[in-house]
Motif scaffolding. Sequence first.
Motif, PDB file in Angstrom:
ATOM      1  N   ASP A 441      34.710  40.518  26.629  1.00 52.97           N
ATOM      2  CA  ASP A 441      33.573  39.675  26.280  1.00 52.97           C
ATOM      3  C   ASP A 441      33.150  38.876  27.392  1.00 52.97           C
ATOM      4  N   MET A 442      34.031  38.095  27.982  1.00 57.53           N
ATOM      5  CA  MET A 442      33.715  37.346  29.184  1.00 57.53           C
ATOM      6  C   MET A 442      32.993  38.033  30.361  1.00 57.53           C
ATOM      7  N   LEU A 443      33.497  39.381  30.661  1.00 57.57           N
ATOM      8  CA  LEU A 443      33.122  40.114  31.572  1.00 57.57           C
ATOM      9  C   LEU A 443      31.641  40.433  31.242  1.00 57.57           C
ATOM     10  N   ALA A 444      31.364  40.621  30.014  1.00 57.32           N
ATOM     11  CA  ALA A 444      30.019  41.283  29.696  1.00 57.32           C
ATOM     12  C   ALA A 444      28.911  40.392  29.672  1.00 57.32           C
ATOM     13  N   ASP A 445      29.479  39.051  29.434  1.00 56.50           N
ATOM     14  CA  ASP A 445      28.585  37.801  29.591  1.00 56.50           C
ATOM     15  C   ASP A 445      28.219  37.574  30.986  1.00 56.50           C
ATOM     16  N   MET A 446      28.990  37.876  32.203  1.00 60.58           N
ATOM     17  CA  MET A 446      28.831  37.660  33.370  1.00 60.58           C
ATOM     18  C   MET A 446      27.942  38.816  33.962  1.00 60.58           C
ATOM     19  N   ARG A 447      28.070  39.788  33.386  1.00 59.93           N
ATOM     20  CA  ARG A 447      27.330  40.852  33.814  1.00 59.93           C
ATOM     21  C   ARG A 447      25.823  41.035  33.324  1.00 59.93           C
ATOM     22  N   ALA A 448      25.728  40.081  32.251  1.00 63.28           N
ATOM     23  CA  ALA A 448      24.218  40.032  31.520  1.00 63.28           C
ATOM     24  C   ALA A 448      23.550  39.030  32.418  1.00 63.28           C
ATOM     25  N   GLY A 449      24.080  38.500  33.597  1.00 66.35           N
ATOM     26  CA  GLY A 449      23.195  37.591  34.549  1.00 66.35           C
ATOM     27  C   GLY A 449      23.173  36.162  34.108  1.00 66.35           C
ATOM     28  N   GLY A 450      23.652  35.690  33.176  1.00 64.15           N
ATOM     29  CA  GLY A 450      23.270  34.356  32.569  1.00 64.15           C
ATOM     30  C   GLY A 450      23.921  33.485  33.244  1.00 64.15           C
ATOM     31  N   ASN A 451      24.271  32.197  32.619  1.00 66.49           N
ATOM     32  CA  ASN A 451      24.992  31.097  33.350  1.00 66.49           C
ATOM     33  C   ASN A 451      26.518  30.976  32.733  1.00 66.49           C
ATOM     34  N   ALA A 486      51.525  32.411  25.099  1.00 59.63           N
ATOM     35  CA  ALA A 486      50.608  31.198  24.602  1.00 59.63           C
ATOM     36  C   ALA A 486      50.040  30.688  25.878  1.00 59.63           C
ATOM     37  N   TYR A 487      50.590  30.624  26.875  1.00 62.15           N
ATOM     38  CA  TYR A 487      50.254  30.207  28.216  1.00 62.15           C
ATOM     39  C   TYR A 487      48.992  30.803  28.604  1.00 62.15           C
ATOM     40  N   ALA A 488      49.257  32.211  28.501  1.00 62.57           N
ATOM     41  CA  ALA A 488      47.974  33.125  29.049  1.00 62.57           C
ATOM     42  C   ALA A 488      46.887  33.005  28.243  1.00 62.57           C
ATOM     43  N   ILE A 489      46.925  32.993  26.684  1.00 62.92           N
ATOM     44  CA  ILE A 489      45.907  32.735  25.837  1.00 62.92           C
ATOM     45  C   ILE A 489      45.220  31.613  26.116  1.00 62.92           C
ATOM     46  N   GLU A 490      45.852  30.514  26.447  1.00 61.49           N
ATOM     47  CA  GLU A 490      45.183  29.181  26.590  1.00 61.49           C
ATOM     48  C   GLU A 490      44.411  29.128  27.819  1.00 61.49           C
ATOM     49  N   ALA A 491      45.064  29.953  28.942  1.00 63.71           N
ATOM     50  CA  ALA A 491      44.566  30.044  30.180  1.00 63.71           C
ATOM     51  C   ALA A 491      43.156  30.870  30.115  1.00 63.71           C
ATOM     52  N   LEU A 492      43.206  31.692  29.251  1.00 65.41           N
ATOM     53  CA  LEU A 492      41.755  32.748  29.251  1.00 65.41           C
ATOM     54  C   LEU A 492      40.880  32.003  28.476  1.00 65.41           C
ATOM     55  N   ALA A 493      41.235  30.911  27.626  1.00 68.81           N
ATOM     56  CA  ALA A 493      40.257  30.121  27.084  1.00 68.81           C
ATOM     57  C   ALA A 493      39.451  29.098  28.110  1.00 68.81           C
ATOM     58  N   ARG A 494      40.208  28.846  29.130  1.00 68.39           N
ATOM     59  CA  ARG A 494      39.495  28.128  30.151  1.00 68.39           C
ATOM     60  C   ARG A 494      39.006  29.019  31.297  1.00 68.39           C
ATOM     61  N   ARG A 495      38.968  30.351  31.031  1.00 68.49           N
ATOM     62  CA  ARG A 495      38.511  31.193  32.092  1.00 68.49           C
ATOM     63  C   ARG A 495      39.212  31.394  33.109  1.00 68.49           C
ATOM     64  N   GLU A 496      40.812  31.503  32.674  1.00 67.77           N
ATOM     65  CA  GLU A 496      41.615  31.753  33.947  1.00 67.77           C
ATOM     66  C   GLU A 496      42.387  32.978  33.630  1.00 67.77           C
ATOM     67  N   ILE A 497      42.786  33.909  34.492  1.00 67.90           N
ATOM     68  CA  ILE A 497      43.531  34.945  34.312  1.00 67.90           C
ATOM     69  C   ILE A 497      44.894  34.890  34.941  1.00 67.90           C
ATOM     70  N   VAL A 498      45.997  34.905  34.245  1.00 66.71           N
ATOM     71  CA  VAL A 498      47.146  34.795  34.718  1.00 66.71           C
ATOM     72  C   VAL A 498      47.831  35.745  35.269  1.00 66.71           C
ATOM     73  N   VAL A 499      48.331  35.787  36.484  1.00 63.28           N
ATOM     74  CA  VAL A 499      48.819  36.677  37.444  1.00 63.28           C
ATOM     75  C   VAL A 499      50.416  36.698  37.631  1.00 63.28           C
ATOM     76  N   PRO A 500      51.297  37.403  37.178  1.00 65.89           N
ATOM     77  CA  PRO A 500      52.757  37.211  37.194  1.00 65.89           C
ATOM     78  C   PRO A 500      53.128  37.404  38.872  1.00 65.89           C
TER      79      PRO A 500
END
Length: 527
Positions: A441-451, A486-500
């Motif tokens: 959903d976040m990627l779709a919002d970015m592709r929609a050209g909004g803010n 839990a850390y990965a879920i909270e990171a995604l809410a901050r628009r952060e993607i965790v990479v191991p």
Amino acid sequence: MEDRREFSVDTEHKQISEDTDQPLPTETPSLQIALQEAVNASLWENSVPILEELAFDNKTDIEYPVVDITISSEPPFLTPRSWKLQQVRPQELRVLNDRDITLDGALLSAQTEASKAVVTVTACAGELELTKTTRDVRVLARNEWGGLCGIPDILAAFVLPNDPAVARILRTASDILRQAGQTHSLEGYQGDKARVWAQAQAIWCAICGLNITYINPPASFVEYGQRIRLPSQVYEERLATCLDTTVLFAACLEAIGLRPLIVLTKGHAFAGFWLSLQDAGASVVQDLPGIRNRLKLDDLRVFETTLVTATRKPSFATACERGEANLRDIGDEDEDSFREIIDVHRARLRRIRPLSTPGSRADTDLDETSDDTSEQPLFEAPPDLREEREEEQLPDRPADRVQRWCNRLLDMSARNRLLNLPKSDRQQIEINCPEPAKLEDMLADMRAGGNAKPLRFISAPDLMDEDDPRNKALHQSRYQEDAARAYAIEALARREIVVPRKKENLQNALIEIYRQARSAEQEGGGF
């Protein structure tokens, strides 16, 4: 020749006789244990196991149907526990994985001085004691921090936003805002940076009114720790070291929703805070040039907390200037002067919780000594701070639509890396995303050209792994929570993607992917 033979025979018989008289060596069972050298309430409450290793080594040729292993301590800071091992075969090493020991929380919380305790581990087969091992453990005071040589960000456990003294300081800060003609609420980041500054300044003025006296800290406290005066103790005694005042300010800032920082340099500590809803990306930061850049961008502020103990209380702006000077005066070649910065918000995400306050007194039980308003500095207008600009939405012109259509064209051949992705650490990264639908959903919002704000890749922290001595299984059994998930879920809410991956490896991989994407776009006529 005959004499020689007789001499040889006599010597041989003598040797045999000596060997026969010596008792044959016998092996006995043994216990292999590893314990924390020191324990206190902060370590126990944050899932640092006291018993790190426990194994029974049956070095004999005897098979034991049942072996009972018990652990106890004197004084009894831990609850005695026993394990039963069935059918221990000869020469078998039995390792125990369930090593969770319940400690006496009331005793640890009431500990005011460090003391020595003796832990005893015994292995028995019925009434027969097979082996016994003892270890000495230091039981630290509840408010004793172990320094950077232990777990650095465990210092965040001593930041107590719910301490009764913090509430009294915040009420005074609210009154100061009202007297300055501003909204008296303490709403955190709901306003702009100037409003965040005003709230922090009100807390500064309120603590200045306590008229705290400075006490010199012990030598090398940054490396080896010290006992920390918690907010209620500082409020009552009006005595504090640099670390005491830093923790006090951090508690007040966190209580109103701001994100505090604890700056540790050689022999000194002072505080800071983020001016907007940001963080350092990790609970422990050693990137001094990066912190200096964030200061110049008005993303954060640091301030010298010991100035609240001065005879003439300076303004909050002066304290900030002194704090920035502390970091600015550290030369690039003088690496030993700067230690670390603890981001309290990030430490909370790493499940480092504040110390519990068992039997805490009510606010009315604190010393009713009124704050000296004459000691409070004047409330000043905030400086000019750079505000974040919202991204401008470009008009939907025909040229923009054509460009968007071109970008959506797909190459279905083997040249398309989305269809034919080679397995290489430099050309792909694996992400930890427990909620892929939300990411889509976040990627779709970015592709929609909004803010929509861009997504950011971050390196997975050492969350109860590798250098983090806390136990992941122990944390999950106590709190019923997968800390990494839990850390990965909270990171995604901050628009952060965790990479191991480690931070350096992740940065190199992202640069390589960017270069290849740019090259592919140029070859495809995108530019």
